[in-house]
Motif scaffolding. Structure first.
Motif, PDB file in Angstrom:
ATOM      1  N   THR A 118       5.749  17.432 -33.116  1.00 43.84           N
ATOM      2  CA  THR A 118       5.845  15.990 -32.925  1.00 43.84           C
ATOM      3  C   THR A 118       6.862  15.387 -33.862  1.00 43.84           C
ATOM      4  O   THR A 118       7.699  14.559 -33.468  1.00 43.84           O
ATOM      5  CB  THR A 118       4.470  15.332 -33.148  1.00 43.84           C
ATOM      6  OG1 THR A 118       3.526  15.887 -32.235  1.00 43.84           O
ATOM      7  CG2 THR A 118       4.552  13.823 -32.956  1.00 43.84           C
ATOM      8  N   THR A 119       6.811  15.796 -35.123  1.00 42.95           N
ATOM      9  CA  THR A 119       7.756  15.291 -36.130  1.00 42.95           C
ATOM     10  C   THR A 119       9.194  15.551 -35.721  1.00 42.95           C
ATOM     11  O   THR A 119      10.037  14.635 -35.731  1.00 42.95           O
ATOM     12  CB  THR A 119       7.484  15.965 -37.488  1.00 42.95           C
ATOM     13  OG1 THR A 119       6.176  15.620 -37.934  1.00 42.95           O
ATOM     14  CG2 THR A 119       8.504  15.544 -38.534  1.00 42.95           C
ATOM     15  N   LEU A 120       9.501  16.786 -35.348  1.00 42.40           N
ATOM     16  CA  LEU A 120      10.874  17.152 -35.010  1.00 42.40           C
ATOM     17  C   LEU A 120      11.326  16.515 -33.711  1.00 42.40           C
ATOM     18  O   LEU A 120      12.449  16.000 -33.610  1.00 42.40           O
ATOM     19  CB  LEU A 120      10.988  18.676 -34.915  1.00 42.40           C
ATOM     20  CG  LEU A 120      10.693  19.462 -36.186  1.00 42.40           C
ATOM     21  CD1 LEU A 120      10.828  20.954 -35.923  1.00 42.40           C
ATOM     22  CD2 LEU A 120      11.619  19.050 -37.321  1.00 42.40           C
ATOM     23  N   GLN A 121      10.471  16.540 -32.704  1.00 38.81           N
ATOM     24  CA  GLN A 121      10.852  16.010 -31.405  1.00 38.81           C
ATOM     25  C   GLN A 121      11.077  14.504 -31.444  1.00 38.81           C
ATOM     26  O   GLN A 121      12.022  13.992 -30.837  1.00 38.81           O
ATOM     27  CB  GLN A 121       9.794  16.384 -30.366  1.00 38.81           C
ATOM     28  CG  GLN A 121       9.761  17.872 -30.053  1.00 38.81           C
ATOM     29  CD  GLN A 121       8.579  18.275 -29.194  1.00 38.81           C
ATOM     30  OE1 GLN A 121       7.774  17.447 -28.776  1.00 38.81           O
ATOM     31  NE2 GLN A 121       8.459  19.578 -28.923  1.00 38.81           N
ATOM     32  N   GLU A 122      10.248  13.774 -32.176  1.00 36.57           N
ATOM     33  CA  GLU A 122      10.424  12.328 -32.262  1.00 36.57           C
ATOM     34  C   GLU A 122      11.637  11.971 -33.124  1.00 36.57           C
ATOM     35  O   GLU A 122      12.298  10.961 -32.875  1.00 36.57           O
ATOM     36  CB  GLU A 122       9.148  11.673 -32.789  1.00 36.57           C
ATOM     37  CG  GLU A 122       7.994  11.769 -31.805  1.00 36.57           C
ATOM     38  CD  GLU A 122       6.755  11.004 -32.233  1.00 36.57           C
ATOM     39  OE1 GLU A 122       6.789  10.352 -33.297  1.00 36.57           O
ATOM     40  OE2 GLU A 122       5.756  11.052 -31.494  1.00 36.57           O
ATOM     41  N   MET A 123      11.937  12.788 -34.106  1.00 40.82           N
ATOM     42  CA  MET A 123      13.143  12.560 -34.901  1.00 40.82           C
ATOM     43  C   MET A 123      14.392  12.811 -34.053  1.00 40.82           C
ATOM     44  O   MET A 123      15.369  12.054 -34.107  1.00 40.82           O
ATOM     45  CB  MET A 123      13.149  13.471 -36.128  1.00 40.82           C
ATOM     46  CG  MET A 123      14.317  13.218 -37.071  1.00 40.82           C
ATOM     47  SD  MET A 123      14.239  14.293 -38.533  1.00 40.82           S
ATOM     48  CE  MET A 123      15.545  13.581 -39.542  1.00 40.82           C
ATOM     49  N   TYR A 124      14.351  13.866 -33.251  1.00 47.02           N
ATOM     50  CA  TYR A 124      15.492  14.189 -32.390  1.00 47.02           C
ATOM     51  C   TYR A 124      15.697  13.095 -31.343  1.00 47.02           C
ATOM     52  O   TYR A 124      16.829  12.730 -31.028  1.00 47.02           O
ATOM     53  CB  TYR A 124      15.253  15.530 -31.710  1.00 47.02           C
ATOM     54  CG  TYR A 124      16.463  16.074 -30.965  1.00 47.02           C
ATOM     55  CD1 TYR A 124      17.663  16.313 -31.624  1.00 47.02           C
ATOM     56  CD2 TYR A 124      16.392  16.352 -29.604  1.00 47.02           C
ATOM     57  CE1 TYR A 124      18.760  16.820 -30.955  1.00 47.02           C
ATOM     58  CE2 TYR A 124      17.485  16.861 -28.925  1.00 47.02           C
ATOM     59  CZ  TYR A 124      18.665  17.093 -29.607  1.00 47.02           C
ATOM     60  OH  TYR A 124      19.756  17.596 -28.931  1.00 47.02           O
ATOM     61  N   GLN A 125      14.594  12.552 -30.825  1.00 46.87           N
ATOM     62  CA  GLN A 125      14.707  11.473 -29.841  1.00 46.87           C
ATOM     63  C   GLN A 125      15.379  10.254 -30.459  1.00 46.87           C
ATOM     64  O   GLN A 125      16.140   9.539 -29.786  1.00 46.87           O
ATOM     65  CB  GLN A 125      13.320  11.097 -29.311  1.00 46.87           C
ATOM     66  CG  GLN A 125      13.360  10.080 -28.171  1.00 46.87           C
ATOM     67  CD  GLN A 125      14.121  10.583 -26.954  1.00 46.87           C
ATOM     68  OE1 GLN A 125      13.821  11.671 -26.446  1.00 46.87           O
ATOM     69  NE2 GLN A 125      15.106   9.822 -26.499  1.00 46.87           N
ATOM     70  N   THR A 126      15.129  10.014 -31.745  1.00 43.08           N
ATOM     71  CA  THR A 126      15.808   8.928 -32.444  1.00 43.08           C
ATOM     72  C   THR A 126      17.316   9.136 -32.409  1.00 43.08           C
ATOM     73  O   THR A 126      18.083   8.199 -32.144  1.00 43.08           O
ATOM     74  CB  THR A 126      15.339   8.836 -33.911  1.00 43.08           C
ATOM     75  OG1 THR A 126      13.948   8.548 -33.948  1.00 43.08           O
ATOM     76  CG2 THR A 126      16.096   7.747 -34.665  1.00 43.08           C
TER      77      THR A 126
END
Length: 224
Positions: A205-213
């Motif tokens: 979740t941390t990585l995927q939401e950061m990448y979406q940013t």
């Protein structure tokens, strides 16, 4: 950084686990000076805290802070790493380096809990999981698979011997490779869970939401 200097330090930690009782004793001005600066700063803070009775000190010792932000900061090491991971710069291969990861939202929550909870005391390791660049790439690719997204990591890490031999040619020291590559680190985060009430975000979740940013801000762009 105030807990360890290199991954090899885990071999001397009690039970081979980093806890709040463990301090970085191996960094020097020429070997991991950044870690040394963090260690000296926290040690000085504890000396200052012990010299008075007006306030008490509670410290937060986070791992590699990742997660979504409100804007892109080019100077941020976290964003720089994510741009490389999600932009394909690791496609040719990565070494197996152990990385303690924590979500920026958990770090924020820990600071608030440390400040406002009268029961909070001492140091607190903040680490959701100890992972690797390879596993971070795999976690990201689950939601953002190539070739549409430039996420890239080989299925296997670069062998340590090959990296040790090539180290001077890829801006690494052989000493760093010897002390960090291929070594697993473990962190005990139970104190932060029990005392500060931290319920950690999953790494995916941390990585995927950061990448979406980064995608939303068009720092990284998918292929058409």
């Amino acid at each position: 950084a105030a807990t360890y200097s290199s991954a090899i330090d885990i071999q001397d930690a009690p039970g081979k686990i980093f806890t709040e009782e463990v301090w970085n004793r191996t960094s020097t001005l020429t070997d991991a000076p950044y870690h040394l600066s963090k260690t000296m700063a926290e040690q000085k803070a504890w000396v200052m805290a012990g010299s008075q009775t007006q306030w008490k000190l509670v410290t937060i010792n986070p791992g590699f802070v990742m997660g979504p932000g409100v804007k892109y900061h080019e100077s941020s090491e976290s964003y720089t790493f994510m741009v490389k991971l999600g932009g394909g710069e690791f496609s040719s291969g990565v070494p197996h380096i152990s990385i303690p990861v924590v979500d920026v939202r958990d770090v924020a929550a820990a600071h608030l809990a440390a400040a406002y909870s009268p029961d909070a005391t001492g140091r607190h390791i903040l680490c959701a999981t100890s992972t690797s660049i390879l596993d971070m790439g795999k976690a990201l690719a689950k939601k953002y698979p190539p070739p549409k997204y430039p996420v890239g990591c080989k299925s296997l890490p670069i062998p340590k011997l090959i990296l040790w031999l090539a180290a001077p040619y890829v801006s690494l020291s052989r000493d760093y490779v010897s002390k960090n590559v291929g070594l697993k680190m473990n962190f005990d985060n139970s104190k932060s869970r029990n005392e500060l009430g931290i319920d950690y975000y999953p790494m995916e979740t941390t990585l995927q939401e950061m990448y979406q940013t980064l995608l939303d801000l068009e720092v990284v762009k998918p292929k058409a």
